[in-house]
Design an enzyme around this catalytic site. Structure first.
Site, PDB file in Angstrom:
ATOM      1  N   GLY A  72       0.814  -1.212   0.000  1.00 44.19           N
ATOM      2  CA  GLY A  72       0.000   0.000   0.000  1.00 44.19           C
ATOM      3  C   GLY A  72       0.847   1.261   0.000  1.00 44.19           C
ATOM      4  O   GLY A  72       0.517   2.250  -0.668  1.00 44.19           O
ATOM      5  N   GLN A 180      -7.703  -0.135   3.516  1.00 49.34           N
ATOM      6  CA  GLN A 180      -8.541  -0.719   4.568  1.00 49.34           C
ATOM      7  C   GLN A 180      -9.919  -1.145   4.034  1.00 49.34           C
ATOM      8  O   GLN A 180     -10.679  -1.782   4.762  1.00 49.34           O
ATOM      9  CB  GLN A 180      -8.736   0.293   5.713  1.00 49.34           C
ATOM     10  CG  GLN A 180      -7.471   0.587   6.494  1.00 49.34           C
ATOM     11  CD  GLN A 180      -7.029  -0.583   7.383  1.00 49.34           C
ATOM     12  OE1 GLN A 180      -7.818  -1.462   7.734  1.00 49.34           O
ATOM     13  NE2 GLN A 180      -5.757  -0.596   7.738  1.00 49.34           N
ATOM     14  N   SER A 200      -3.619  -3.332  -0.598  1.00 46.53           N
ATOM     15  CA  SER A 200      -2.515  -4.083  -0.003  1.00 46.53           C
ATOM     16  C   SER A 200      -3.001  -5.452   0.461  1.00 46.53           C
ATOM     17  O   SER A 200      -3.997  -5.549   1.179  1.00 46.53           O
ATOM     18  CB  SER A 200      -1.970  -3.283   1.184  1.00 46.53           C
ATOM     19  OG  SER A 200      -0.931  -3.986   1.803  1.00 46.53           O
ATOM     20  N   ALA A 201      -2.295  -6.513   0.047  1.00 49.06           N
ATOM     21  CA  ALA A 201      -2.787  -7.885   0.254  1.00 49.06           C
ATOM     22  C   ALA A 201      -2.874  -8.297   1.726  1.00 49.06           C
ATOM     23  O   ALA A 201      -3.755  -9.065   2.102  1.00 49.06           O
ATOM     24  CB  ALA A 201      -1.896  -8.876  -0.502  1.00 49.06           C
ATOM     25  N   THR A 238      11.805  -7.400 -11.060  1.00 47.65           N
ATOM     26  CA  THR A 238      11.245  -8.740 -11.209  1.00 47.65           C
ATOM     27  C   THR A 238      10.063  -8.914 -10.259  1.00 47.65           C
ATOM     28  O   THR A 238      10.144  -8.564  -9.088  1.00 47.65           O
ATOM     29  CB  THR A 238      12.331  -9.803 -10.926  1.00 47.65           C
ATOM     30  OG1 THR A 238      13.370  -9.623 -11.875  1.00 47.65           O
ATOM     31  CG2 THR A 238      11.770 -11.210 -11.037  1.00 47.65           C
ATOM     32  N   CYS A 326       3.324   6.145  22.362  1.00 50.44           N
ATOM     33  CA  CYS A 326       4.319   5.102  22.607  1.00 50.44           C
ATOM     34  C   CYS A 326       4.311   4.037  21.515  1.00 50.44           C
ATOM     35  O   CYS A 326       5.360   3.578  21.090  1.00 50.44           O
ATOM     36  CB  CYS A 326       4.055   4.419  23.930  1.00 50.44           C
ATOM     37  SG  CYS A 326       3.425   5.524  25.160  1.00 50.44           S
TER      38      CYS A 326
HETATM   39  C1  LIG Z   1      -4.943   3.292   5.066  1.00 56.28           C
HETATM   40  C2  LIG Z   1      -3.611   2.654   4.857  1.00 56.28           C
HETATM   41  N1  LIG Z   1      -2.829   3.073   3.850  1.00 56.28           N
HETATM   42  C3  LIG Z   1      -1.635   2.527   3.597  1.00 56.28           C
HETATM   43  C4  LIG Z   1      -1.132   1.515   4.381  1.00 56.28           C
HETATM   44  C5  LIG Z   1       0.220   0.951   4.069  1.00 56.28           C
HETATM   45  O1  LIG Z   1       0.125  -0.323   3.452  1.00 56.28           O
HETATM   46  P1  LIG Z   1       1.372  -1.321   3.456  1.00 56.28           P
HETATM   47  O2  LIG Z   1       1.500  -1.810   4.859  1.00 56.28           O
HETATM   48  O3  LIG Z   1       0.988  -2.404   2.508  1.00 56.28           O
HETATM   49  O4  LIG Z   1       2.556  -0.571   2.989  1.00 56.28           O
HETATM   50  C6  LIG Z   1      -1.904   1.031   5.450  1.00 56.28           C
HETATM   51  C7  LIG Z   1      -1.390  -0.049   6.322  1.00 56.28           C
HETATM   52  O5  LIG Z   1      -1.086   0.144   7.467  1.00 56.28           O
HETATM   53  C8  LIG Z   1      -3.166   1.626   5.690  1.00 56.28           C
HETATM   54  O6  LIG Z   1      -3.932   1.224   6.711  1.00 56.28           O
HETATM   55  S1  FES Z   2       2.727   8.756  25.929  1.00 57.72           S
HETATM   56 FE1  FES Z   2       1.964   6.745  25.875  1.00 57.72          FE
HETATM   57  S2  FES Z   2      -0.079   7.002  25.338  1.00 57.72           S
HETATM   58 FE2  FES Z   2       0.637   8.982  25.435  1.00 57.72          FE
END
Ligand SMILES: Cc1ncc(COP(=O)(O)O)c(C=O)c1O
Ligand code: FES
Length: 395
Positions: A72, A180, A200-201, A238, A326
């Site tokens: 993605g 998503q 994204s698969a 490839t 975090c």
């Molecule tokens: C909305 C959205 N866009 C892009 C991505 C990125 O996809 P990928 O993990 O295949 O690079 C994600 C995945 O976390 C996503 O949730």
């Molecule tokens: S610093 Fe951990 S949730 Fe905010």
């Protein structure tokens, strides 16, 4: 044995057995280079072609409009940079939203440094983008509108068809990050006026590290990865043969089961949401109550730190995620939660539970059984909770 419940399907899913079974021969037996003219190569090419047909069918596109990528992130980068570089003479303005994935946001920020202008549209408290605002943001320099199909954190589904129509009427390219959405809710590139779409698969029970960009016939964009002549001279390198085979199988399965699976997930999600809202105080649901992904539940708990909530759930065998500092490795709370108007301290106490087809009703029961106690215990340890008991409520 400790019960284990995986509720982080928006981060990634397991790979389905049927998908893995189709992939395996392409590592050791049918391992030719799809560009080679010999029999080994031709067999590999056939598999790539079939995956392309399956992907196209899932989106109501033509096979020639599907380009395989490394996921993605690459698809988002390619769509946005590719359109920007190829259409500079037409204009330098891009419209996107403030709740996009970083693959889109950071790409746009990079382009700003290169002289492009970007409008980041605000969203309402549910995370919805308004088509009217998209229309108002258009200038005679606008070359691209990029709005995500569904948000990865709060699950809100955007009015894609309407935004696509606005873009189409004005002759502006429309890209949607549907990472998503694909395999979870209906996606139709023709009916929804989409010019470019990322998928994204590993978000629909396929392997990680493979995705695709749909590019409508006639869209002008530069290649992103330069090199050989693969993917009709538009994406060099490839092919990830087994990965592409896996993507093709996974998308076919996901779309075939979409109605049944989304109904089942939405029922579990709704029971989880009402269970949490009914048994825990000072909690709010983030995202739209109905226009949301079937598997997504996202809550903010007042007086709680997301990180400690995740750790406590993990000790009970529950895998979830939060929009907190975090976990994302940065110091800022989620840009999505801030964009929907949550105060900093509330955004910190957020929890995302995303369901998938391996979850059961017992999993929901288990979360509803352990979560209230965890929240209660963490709140008792929080000086803020003691001070604010019965006082002002933010949620
Ligand atoms: C909305 C959205 N866009 C892009 C991505 C990125 O996809 P990928 O993990 O295949 O690079 C994600 C995945 O976390 C996503 O949730
Ligand atoms: S610093 Fe951990 S949730 Fe905010």
């Amino acid at each position: 044995m400790q019960k284990r419940v995986y509720m982080d399907h928006a981060a990634t899913t397991y790979t389905k057995q049927e998908v893995l079974d189709e992939m395996l021969p392409y590592f050791k037996e049918i391992y030719g280079n799809p560009s080679s003219v010999h029999g080994f190569g031709r067999e590999a090419r056939k598999a790539v072609d079939l995956a392309r047909e399956r992907t196209a069918a899932a989106l109501n596109a033509s096979p020639e409009e599907i380009y395989f990528t490394s996921g993605g992130t690459e698809a988002d980068n390619w769509a946005i940079k590719g359109v920007a570089w190829a259409n500079k003479e037409r204009g330098n303005h891009i419209i996107t939203t403030s709740i996009e994935h970083h693959a889109v946001l950071h790409t746009c920020q990079y382009l700003e440094k290169m002289g492009f202008e970007v409008t980041y549209l605000p969203v309402d408290s549910y995370g919805l983008v308004y088509p009217e605002q998209v229309k108002e943001a258009i200038t005679d320099k606008t070359i691209l509108i990029s709005v995500m199909f569904a948000n990865n954190e709060i699950g809100t589904i955007e009015p894609i068809r309407e935004i696509g129509q606005i873009a189409r009427e004005r002759g502006i390219y429309f890209h949607t990050d549907a990472v998503q959405a694909v395999g979870h809710i209906p996606v139709d590139v023709k009916e929804m006026n989409i010019d470019l779409l990322s998928l994204s698969a590993h978000k629909f029970y396929g392997p990680k590290g493979v995705g695709a960009l749909y590019i409508r016939k006639g869209v002008k964009l530069h290649p992103f990865i330069h090199g050989g002549a693969q993917e009709r001279n538009r994406r060099a390198g490839t092919e990830n043969l087994a990965g592409i085979v896996g993507l093709g199988k996974a998308i076919e399965l996901a779309v075939a089961n979409l109605e049944e699976s989304s109904k089942r997930l939405a029922a579990m999600r709704d029971r989880l949401i009402s269970g949490v809202l009914n048994t825990i105080e000072n909690v709010r649901l983030n995202g739209h109550p109905t226009k949301r992904l079937p598997g997504n539940a996202n809550f903010s708990f007042e007086f709680i730190e997301g990180e400690s909530l995740l750790l406590s759930l993990d000790m009970k065998g529950i895998a979830a995620s939060s929009g907190s500092a975090c976990t994302s490795g940065s110091l800022d709370p989620s840009h999505v939660l801030l964009a929907i108007g949550l105060p900093h301290e509330i955004a910190h106490g957020s929890l995302r539970l995303t369901l998938g087809d391996d979850n059961t009703d017992e999993d929901i029961d288990y979360v509803l059984e352990v979560l209230p106690d965890i929240v209660q215990r963490l709140r008792e340890m929080s000086p803020l909770f003691a001070q604010n008991k019965g006082g002002k409520r933010y949620v």
